[in-house]
Scaffold this active site. Structure first.
Site, PDB file in Angstrom:
ATOM      1  N   PRO A 129      43.646  31.323  41.278  1.00  0.00           N
ATOM      2  CA  PRO A 129      44.696  32.338  41.466  1.00  0.00           C
ATOM      3  C   PRO A 129      45.337  33.073  40.281  1.00  0.00           C
ATOM      4  O   PRO A 129      45.598  34.344  40.356  1.00  0.00           O
ATOM      5  CB  PRO A 129      45.766  31.636  42.181  1.00  0.00           C
ATOM      6  CG  PRO A 129      44.827  30.578  42.844  1.00  0.00           C
ATOM      7  CD  PRO A 129      43.944  30.123  41.973  1.00  0.00           C
ATOM      8  N   ALA A 131      43.666  33.117  37.075  1.00  0.00           N
ATOM      9  CA  ALA A 131      42.761  33.572  36.070  1.00  0.00           C
ATOM     10  C   ALA A 131      41.568  33.910  36.639  1.00  0.00           C
ATOM     11  O   ALA A 131      40.811  33.218  37.282  1.00  0.00           O
ATOM     12  CB  ALA A 131      42.597  32.451  35.011  1.00  0.00           C
ATOM     13  N   GLY A 132      41.102  35.396  36.502  1.00  0.00           N
ATOM     14  CA  GLY A 132      40.049  36.063  36.646  1.00  0.00           C
ATOM     15  C   GLY A 132      39.070  36.459  35.575  1.00  0.00           C
ATOM     16  O   GLY A 132      38.418  35.723  34.972  1.00  0.00           O
ATOM     17  N   THR A 159      32.755  33.401  46.713  1.00  0.00           N
ATOM     18  CA  THR A 159      31.668  34.112  47.585  1.00  0.00           C
ATOM     19  C   THR A 159      30.592  32.672  48.130  1.00  0.00           C
ATOM     20  O   THR A 159      30.387  31.893  47.324  1.00  0.00           O
ATOM     21  CB  THR A 159      30.420  34.864  46.835  1.00  0.00           C
ATOM     22  OG1 THR A 159      31.285  36.059  46.286  1.00  0.00           O
ATOM     23  CG2 THR A 159      29.537  35.395  47.843  1.00  0.00           C
ATOM     24  N   GLU A 244      23.726  38.138  36.455  1.00  0.00           N
ATOM     25  CA  GLU A 244      24.511  38.403  37.574  1.00  0.00           C
ATOM     26  C   GLU A 244      24.764  39.831  37.556  1.00  0.00           C
ATOM     27  O   GLU A 244      24.903  40.305  38.727  1.00  0.00           O
ATOM     28  CB  GLU A 244      25.651  37.374  37.490  1.00  0.00           C
ATOM     29  CG  GLU A 244      26.825  37.711  38.341  1.00  0.00           C
ATOM     30  CD  GLU A 244      27.952  36.954  38.636  1.00  0.00           C
ATOM     31  OE1 GLU A 244      28.038  35.704  37.820  1.00  0.00           O
ATOM     32  OE2 GLU A 244      29.109  37.138  39.407  1.00  0.00           O
TER      33      GLU A 244
HETATM   34  C1  LIG Z   1      34.770  39.987  47.241  1.00  0.00           C
HETATM   35  C2  LIG Z   1      34.976  38.951  46.147  1.00  0.00           C
HETATM   36  C3  LIG Z   1      33.883  37.957  45.780  1.00  0.00           C
HETATM   37  C4  LIG Z   1      34.107  37.318  44.626  1.00  0.00           C
HETATM   38  N1  LIG Z   1      33.251  36.236  44.311  1.00  0.00           N
HETATM   39  C5  LIG Z   1      33.771  35.260  43.395  1.00  0.00           C
HETATM   40  C6  LIG Z   1      32.628  34.228  42.958  1.00  0.00           C
HETATM   41  O1  LIG Z   1      31.868  33.867  43.906  1.00  0.00           O
HETATM   42  N2  LIG Z   1      33.015  33.292  42.211  1.00  0.00           N
HETATM   43  C7  LIG Z   1      34.184  33.734  41.149  1.00  0.00           C
HETATM   44  O2  LIG Z   1      34.387  32.871  40.379  1.00  0.00           O
HETATM   45  N3  LIG Z   1      34.822  34.798  41.374  1.00  0.00           N
HETATM   46  C8  LIG Z   1      34.531  35.675  42.470  1.00  0.00           C
HETATM   47  N4  LIG Z   1      35.354  36.649  42.479  1.00  0.00           N
HETATM   48  C9  LIG Z   1      36.495  36.948  41.596  1.00  0.00           C
HETATM   49  C10 LIG Z   1      36.223  38.028  40.869  1.00  0.00           C
HETATM   50  O3  LIG Z   1      35.239  38.039  39.671  1.00  0.00           O
HETATM   51  C11 LIG Z   1      37.464  38.641  40.067  1.00  0.00           C
HETATM   52  O4  LIG Z   1      38.350  39.199  41.082  1.00  0.00           O
HETATM   53  C12 LIG Z   1      37.442  39.486  38.966  1.00  0.00           C
HETATM   54  O5  LIG Z   1      36.864  38.885  37.792  1.00  0.00           O
HETATM   55  C13 LIG Z   1      38.615  39.954  38.335  1.00  0.00           C
HETATM   56  O6  LIG Z   1      39.456  39.049  38.183  1.00  0.00           O
HETATM   57  P1  LIG Z   1      41.088  39.065  38.942  1.00  0.00           P
HETATM   58  O7  LIG Z   1      40.954  39.480  40.228  1.00  0.00           O
HETATM   59  O8  LIG Z   1      41.736  37.634  38.583  1.00  0.00           O
HETATM   60  O9  LIG Z   1      41.883  40.231  38.233  1.00  0.00           O
HETATM   61  P2  LIG Z   1      42.628  40.311  36.803  1.00  0.00           P
HETATM   62  O10 LIG Z   1      41.796  39.701  35.608  1.00  0.00           O
HETATM   63  O11 LIG Z   1      44.056  39.964  37.030  1.00  0.00           O
HETATM   64  O12 LIG Z   1      42.447  41.849  36.355  1.00  0.00           O
HETATM   65  C14 LIG Z   1      43.452  42.962  37.103  1.00  0.00           C
HETATM   66  C15 LIG Z   1      43.455  44.181  36.382  1.00  0.00           C
HETATM   67  O13 LIG Z   1      43.510  44.323  34.923  1.00  0.00           O
HETATM   68  C16 LIG Z   1      42.342  44.647  34.303  1.00  0.00           C
HETATM   69  N5  LIG Z   1      42.237  43.790  33.064  1.00  0.00           N
HETATM   70  C17 LIG Z   1      42.122  42.445  33.067  1.00  0.00           C
HETATM   71  N6  LIG Z   1      41.932  42.063  31.733  1.00  0.00           N
HETATM   72  C18 LIG Z   1      41.787  43.134  30.957  1.00  0.00           C
HETATM   73  C19 LIG Z   1      41.640  43.709  29.528  1.00  0.00           C
HETATM   74  N7  LIG Z   1      41.414  42.791  28.579  1.00  0.00           N
HETATM   75  N8  LIG Z   1      41.375  44.924  29.264  1.00  0.00           N
HETATM   76  C20 LIG Z   1      41.585  45.887  30.171  1.00  0.00           C
HETATM   77  N9  LIG Z   1      41.924  45.508  31.414  1.00  0.00           N
HETATM   78  C21 LIG Z   1      41.830  44.424  31.969  1.00  0.00           C
HETATM   79  C22 LIG Z   1      41.227  44.386  35.065  1.00  0.00           C
HETATM   80  O14 LIG Z   1      40.129  44.985  34.801  1.00  0.00           O
HETATM   81  C23 LIG Z   1      41.730  44.765  36.391  1.00  0.00           C
HETATM   82  O15 LIG Z   1      41.774  46.094  36.696  1.00  0.00           O
HETATM   83  C24 LIG Z   1      35.309  37.623  43.591  1.00  0.00           C
HETATM   84  C25 LIG Z   1      35.955  38.584  43.865  1.00  0.00           C
HETATM   85  C26 LIG Z   1      36.056  39.339  45.053  1.00  0.00           C
HETATM   86  C27 LIG Z   1      37.076  40.284  45.479  1.00  0.00           C
END
Ligand SMILES: Cc1cc2nc3c(=O)[nH]c(=O)nc-3n(C[C@H](O)[C@H](O)[C@H](O)COP(=O)(O)OP(=O)(O)OC[C@H]3O[C@@H](n4cnc5c(N)ncnc54)[C@H](O)[C@@H]3O)c2cc1C
Length: 381
Positions: A129, A131-132, A159, A244
């Site tokens: 929640p 860290a992505g 996924t 990937e």
């Molecule tokens: C349908 C779906 C399936 C998924 N499946 C998986 C899975 O199987 N396993 C898994 O581990 N994850 C999975 N994910 C997670 C996905 O990889 C993350 O949502 C994605 O990496 C973005 O992370 P976040 O959602 O935390 O967004 P955040 O990291 O919070 O980013 C929010 C915004 O800020 C921008 N941002 C962040 N850092 C920077 C930077 N340094 N410079 C400029 N802009 C930045 C991003 O580009 C984005 O626009 C899935 C997500 C979805 C929606």
């Protein structure tokens, strides 16, 4: 331009996959969209015809062939029918390298036969929640106690989150050690303290189970650590992310091609002002631009597939493929929807489903912004 990526055996395999999907997936996918999940039986059926784990050694039931062109065939056929619920590409393209390249003989014997048969469905749990994009910000921990790790934490957006039997969990084994303190542990269905949360309600890809996972003092045997020692997780992830991202790029181009094909057909038959809408110069120009861009994308992605096969696909090249093709995909489906007029907004038209399903492509697997960061950093400023 002629496409010269595939050889005879890939084309034969494509026919097998095409027939399988027509028989086992097309008639049911609408129902799975309503159910929010694909039944496990369709995984086993795909396993029976050899759709999983080509690179798995023969002694464990695989074909022993590491050739991403087979993976691409499946992705293209699946996207060609818009079957976005099937988590096959996550299993085949994303997870196979973890289970084939990072496992020891004992782990291979435990997991690979089920991986190939479709009886053991896999997932990777990086995102939390909080860290992505910033993977180093994860908070899930794995503390060594004797011959176990005790895992605590929470993951989201995973996924195959509901269907999965083996989840590669990214956890901190040495929180103070930064990138060198991250490890990958395989958490198995049924382990005490491992539970699944909601099957998340998404904008699109309704048949795909995307879920929250919870780990509450889960005792994971040390024998489930991937790689020879702790602390390799971050580097193992970095090594596998190009594949990937390439898989996502293959999906992007295949979807764009498929939507473009059906839109051209629609423009041929739909009439306005006494003529087909394809006869308007605007329609032809829009389609001409999209067709050009998709074809150029196709050739770059094909080149990436060959580079991957040769062990030469760089993180930067994969990042270029990922961001450019997925942004193109969202543009193509949007313009094609416009050319459908009001019908494009109706779910019975494939372009409508493609439009909602495509939106996530520029987000998961690393966002467009993160891809540009990877490319930008390569300039060494
Ligand atoms: C349908 C779906 C399936 C998924 N499946 C998986 C899975 O199987 N396993 C898994 O581990 N994850 C999975 N994910 C997670 C996905 O990889 C993350 O949502 C994605 O990496 C973005 O992370 P976040 O959602 O935390 O967004 P955040 O990291 O919070 O980013 C929010 C915004 O800020 C921008 N941002 C962040 N850092 C920077 C930077 N340094 N410079 C400029 N802009 C930045 C991003 O580009 C984005 O626009 C899935 C997500 C979805 C929606």
């Amino acid at each position: 331009m002629q496409r010269d990526l595939f050889e005879e055996e890939h084309l034969l395999f494509r026919e097998t996959v095409h027939d399988f999907l027509a028989r086992e997936v097309v008639p049911h996918h609408d129902r799975w969209e309503k159910d929010g999940i694909v039944p496990r039986e369709v995984w086993k059926k795909a396993g029976e015809i050899g759709m999983f784990g080509f690179g798995v050694p023969e002694e464990y039931g695989g074909a022993g062939i590491k050739d991403f062109r087979y993976n691409a065939v499946i992705v293209e056929e699946v996207m060609g029918i818009g079957a976005t619920g099937l988590g096959y590409s996550l299993h085949n393209d994303v997870m196979a390298p973890y289970f084939v390249d990072l496992t020891n003989d004992e782990q291979k014997a435990r997991w690979l036969p089920g991986f190939v048969s479709g009886e053991l469905i896999t997932a990777v749990a990086m995102t939390e929640p909080g860290a992505g994009s910033d993977l180093q910000g994860i908070r899930t921990t794995a503390v060594r106690e004797g011959d176990h790790y005790v895992v605590n934490g929470q993951k989201t957006f995973i996924t195959n989150g509901i269907n999965s039997d083996l989840v590669v969990v990214v956890a901190k084994t040495a929180p103070e050690a930064g990138a060198k303190g991250v490890s990958l542990l395989v958490v198995e269905r049924g382990m005490e303290g491992f539970s699944r949360g909601r099957n998340l309600e998404k904008i699109g890809m309704h048949a795909q189970d995307t879920a929250e996972l919870f780990f509450d003092d889960v005792r994971v045997p040390a024998a489930n650590l991937l790689g020879e020692q702790e602390g390799q997780g971050f580097f193992q992830l970095m090594a596998n992310l190009p594949q990937e991202r390439l898989s996502i790029a293959v999906m992007a181009v295949a979807t764009a091609e498929s939507v473009l094909r059906t839109t051209i057909e629609y423009c041929r038959t739909r009439k306005a002002f006494g003529q087909s809408i394809g006869s308007f110069q605007n329609t032809r120009f829009v389609l001409a631009e999209l067709d050009t861009e998709v074809e150029i994308a196709r050739h770059y992605v094909d080149k990436c597939i060959l580079a991957l096969n040769a062990g030469e696909l760089s993180a930067v090249d994969a990042a270029k493929a990922k961001w450019w093709t997925t942004e193109l995909q969202t543009k193509v489906v949007d313009r094609c929807l416009q050319l459908h007029g009001g019908y494009g907004y109706m779910m019975e038209y494939p372009v409508a489903k493609a439009w909602i399903d495509s939106r996530v492509q520029t987000i998961y697997g690393g966002t467009t912004e993160i891809m540009k960061e990877i490319i930008g950093r390569s300039f060494g400023f």
